[in-house]
Design an enzyme around this catalytic site. Structure first.
Site, PDB file in Angstrom:
ATOM      1  N   ARG A 102     -42.494  33.205  19.589  1.00 36.71           N
ATOM      2  CA  ARG A 102     -41.768  32.321  18.679  1.00 36.71           C
ATOM      3  C   ARG A 102     -40.266  32.362  18.907  1.00 36.71           C
ATOM      4  O   ARG A 102     -39.585  31.328  18.849  1.00 36.71           O
ATOM      5  CB  ARG A 102     -42.109  32.678  17.230  1.00 36.71           C
ATOM      6  CG  ARG A 102     -41.393  31.835  16.166  1.00 36.71           C
ATOM      7  CD  ARG A 102     -41.376  30.355  16.448  1.00 36.71           C
ATOM      8  NE  ARG A 102     -42.701  29.785  16.681  1.00 36.71           N
ATOM      9  CZ  ARG A 102     -42.922  28.604  17.216  1.00 36.71           C
ATOM     10  NH1 ARG A 102     -41.904  27.861  17.625  1.00 36.71           N
ATOM     11  NH2 ARG A 102     -44.149  28.172  17.396  1.00 36.71           N
ATOM     12  N   LYS A 169      -5.338  22.547  11.336  1.00 37.11           N
ATOM     13  CA  LYS A 169      -5.928  21.297  10.879  1.00 37.11           C
ATOM     14  C   LYS A 169      -5.139  20.740   9.706  1.00 37.11           C
ATOM     15  O   LYS A 169      -4.150  21.316   9.259  1.00 37.11           O
ATOM     16  CB  LYS A 169      -7.395  21.511  10.533  1.00 37.11           C
ATOM     17  CG  LYS A 169      -8.219  22.014  11.735  1.00 37.11           C
ATOM     18  CD  LYS A 169      -9.680  21.765  11.570  1.00 37.11           C
ATOM     19  CE  LYS A 169     -10.012  20.296  11.740  1.00 37.11           C
ATOM     20  NZ  LYS A 169     -11.467  20.029  11.682  1.00 37.11           N
ATOM     21  N   GLU A 202      -3.738  19.268  14.479  1.00 37.69           N
ATOM     22  CA  GLU A 202      -4.340  17.983  14.142  1.00 37.69           C
ATOM     23  C   GLU A 202      -3.266  17.011  13.648  1.00 37.69           C
ATOM     24  O   GLU A 202      -2.384  17.386  12.869  1.00 37.69           O
ATOM     25  CB  GLU A 202      -5.395  18.180  13.052  1.00 37.69           C
ATOM     26  CG  GLU A 202      -6.040  16.883  12.579  1.00 37.69           C
ATOM     27  CD  GLU A 202      -7.091  17.114  11.516  1.00 37.69           C
ATOM     28  OE1 GLU A 202      -7.301  16.199  10.690  1.00 37.69           O
ATOM     29  OE2 GLU A 202      -7.705  18.210  11.495  1.00 37.69           O
ATOM     30  N   ASP A 224      -7.032  12.595  15.005  1.00 39.52           N
ATOM     31  CA  ASP A 224      -8.166  12.612  14.088  1.00 39.52           C
ATOM     32  C   ASP A 224      -8.366  11.278  13.387  1.00 39.52           C
ATOM     33  O   ASP A 224      -7.441  10.758  12.738  1.00 39.52           O
ATOM     34  CB  ASP A 224      -7.963  13.713  13.034  1.00 39.52           C
ATOM     35  CG  ASP A 224      -9.192  13.895  12.162  1.00 39.52           C
ATOM     36  OD1 ASP A 224     -10.264  14.199  12.715  1.00 39.52           O
ATOM     37  OD2 ASP A 224      -9.083  13.719  10.940  1.00 39.52           O
TER      38      ASP A 224
END
Length: 285
Positions: A102, A169, A202, A224
């Site tokens: 698995r 960011k 960003e 962005d």
């Protein structure tokens, strides 16, 4: 050369943790029904078309669980596969094969799905300089496998985690008080802590791009959620001074148009967070 995150220690740690989760004190289904000395063989059966990934990992999993298992690799990582292909054959203790089955399948199915999607999307933008790149939008504790699969599929890894690159960011910029403050503070912190890390920031519009160009001190600029016209203008403004990355809601339908804007990289979280696994099974024979 493999990236640093694919160290033997990291892979071994993952396998040990995964076996602890799946097997715990014992695989009682196999232990209770199969004689201890019973041996057999099984084949990895491909039940879909795509790019195979995780073959090397599968061998490590089998050998970690039982070093006496014999693994014959028939198809390599990154190879095209079709329905009916056999990826590998494993021979040895029947209990060992079943107990490790698995984990092998979970890794290979998802990795192959990621590699298949990455390859398909990469093929669409070969006429441009843009390279397809992953993100940190990965499954917790499975990032190593998912980023490895992106590489196998022909994509590029972005930073592996929060510690190997700085990405400022929008929220970092806003909390810091602006682009200049964020970059200045970041560079001071890196210097004070003797950290040699690349910096990406960003930007959301052309004014922010212009401010970054004025302040400087970064390695890459993210564009962005910009429309195509704005992105093309941003790329023109930046020129060769910094690498550019397009990001934000990019889909298979918009990918080519984004690449045609002239960016260096295109990051897509969908490579790892919205992928369909390739159907693979392990069958005794």
């Amino acid at each position: 050369m493999k990236p640093t995150y694919l160290s033997e220690e990291a892979i071994s740690t993952f396998i040990a943790s995964a076996f602890a989760e799946d097997i715990g004190p014992g695989d009682y289904s196999s232990l209770s029904s199969i004689p201890e000395n019973k041996t057999g063989q099984a084949k990895l059966l491909i039940k879909g078309d795509g790019i195979l990934a995780g073959v090397e990992m599968a061998e490590k999993i089998f050998k970690t669980f039982d070093p006496d298992l014999e693994v014959e690799l028939l198809i390599n990582d990154g190879d095209h596969v079709k329905f009916g292909d056999v990826g590998l054959i494993v021979r040895g203790s029947s209990i060992s094969i079943l107990s490790s089955e698995r984990l092998v399948l979970n890794c290979m199915q998802r990795m192959s799905g990621i590699a298949t999607l990455t390859h398909r999307l990469t093929e669409k933008i070969l006429h441009t300089k843009a390279r397809l790149m992953d993100t940190r939008k990965t499954t917790p504790n499975f990032r190593l496998m998912e980023k490895w699969a992106v590489l196998i599929g022909g994509g590029v890894n972005h930073r592996y985690a929060l510690y190997d690159m700085v990405m400022l960011k929008d929220n970092h910029v806003d909390f810091a008080g602006g682009i200049r403050q964020a970059i200045t503070s970041c560079k001071a912190y890196l210097e004070a802590n003797n950290l040699d890390l690349k910096i990406e920031i960003e930007t959301r519009n052309l004014d922010e791009v212009k401010e970054v160009l004025t302040v400087g001190g970064v390695d890459q600029i993210m564009l962005d959620n910009m429309d195509y016209a704005t992105m093309r203008e941003a790329v023109s403004l930046i020129g060769d001074r910094y690498k550019t990355e397009a990001s934000g809601g990019i889909t298979e339908e918009t990918l080519v148009d984004v690449a045609d804007c002239g960016v260096d990289y295109i990051s897509m979280g969908a490579l790892t967070h919205s992928v369909k696994s390739l159907d693979i099974s392990l069958k005794a024979f």
